[in-house]
Design a protein around this motif. Sequence first.
Motif: not given
Lengths: 280, 194
Positions: A80-91
């Motif tokens: 969950f942390r990684q998905i959140s991280l990836m999403r935030n990074y992409a944005r």
Amino acid sequence: MQSNEEINISNFKQYMLGNLAPAESEAIDLQIISDESLEEKLMWAESELMEDYLDETLSPSEMELFRKNFLISSERKAQFRQISLMRNYARNVAKAVPEKVSSKEPEKFFWKLRKFFSLNLKPRIAMFALVVISLFAVGIFYYMADNQTASEMAFAELNQKDLSNLAELENIFTVNLMSGTFRDSSGTESKLQPDKLGDKVLFRLALPVAAAASDTFKVELVKDRKVVFTQTNLRFYSNPNGQELRLFLPASPLKKGEYQIKAAKETAKDSIFTYNFAVG
Amino acid sequence: MKKDYALKQEDFDALLAWLSANREEAGVLYENIRKGLIRFFRFRGCNDSHTLADETINRVALKVSTFDSSKNVKTITYFYGFASNVFLEYSRTTGKREVSLESEDFQPWQNSKTPDDLSNAECDCLENCLSTLPPKERALIVDYYAKDKSEIFEQRSKLAEELNLKKPALHTKVFRIKNVLRNCIEACLAKNNL
């Protein structure tokens, strides 16, 4: 309509939330134990459930079940942390690059540009790349401009001169044309002999309609439906019969074949006068 | 969870014999069942699913001599029955807890304003791992997540169209890339002792 796969995934999500009836849940338990091929679908459902939570597309009760029954293992928490991280990074990457434009083509351009930026990710590298691309684009523009219009620019300078004194131009090969005919204004067929043209030709184009004092014209030399030479900001001249355009065109593009000269007022480009001639 | 026993070799042999008269086949069945139990515990959200699977197998092995073969019950059903009990005990002892929205688990970085808010180590690992992906995959994963909630549907439809994929195929593609990234990030964090 949902595909079987989507139904499966949706069912697995409910299973993982603990939101199925005991019998349904038991059936999936047994499937999971006995069918190794389900593993990828289950992982997919697990991942989608996290995305759904972050997208806030779960119902309030599902949100609660997510927290109570789903996000309980350290493995899921890490994911969950990684998905959140990836999403935030992409944005954040996406925000660093312009994205909304009105027309379709530029949108595609920005879309591709953003993809390019997403390859580099680090803002400094992205900025450096932007500068390099911009300089390259400017260089290409000038290179193209120089190569495509060098001759046009030279003739534009020539055509800006005052051509009202025809006596000064009598040594230059001159073609008089009327709009819409294959004959020149003296009644002879406008078929030019290349060997007589010299390095430039003076075209005198009779205007079929009166021009206002402030009017300027754009002229295009067309062969086989392709514009081979363009001149803009041309003035008109008065003659005893009315008005005409006078302009020099280079002889070099005039090879054997049929040509058109299209002239239009720069303020009313929908009204085009066409002059035909041939080089024999 | 009670674990006050040790599985003896004869119990294990009895289990294999119960699974199949052919020792080799029994070994394959055992491995498949063990993997299935690990999946079961893992997708039920348990920590250490391997240990729970082994605990289930041990319990079955200890009771295998008492099973009534005349009832024609499927092998998998026995394992499932024991696994359910192990799961219930696990749930009771660990106490499934609702994660507080204020807890560390629920501080999604979606709310953070800048990358500085992110964990530097994870961010570095993500960057490194993204850089190991082929450029098209890297671009896809960034584009896939580039939009906020309100624009996600449109964005992903557009992406699918650009890649000439149907949406489920796009999701599968992204899911696989995410798995690669996930493994890479975990390895990177482990390497940095995080």
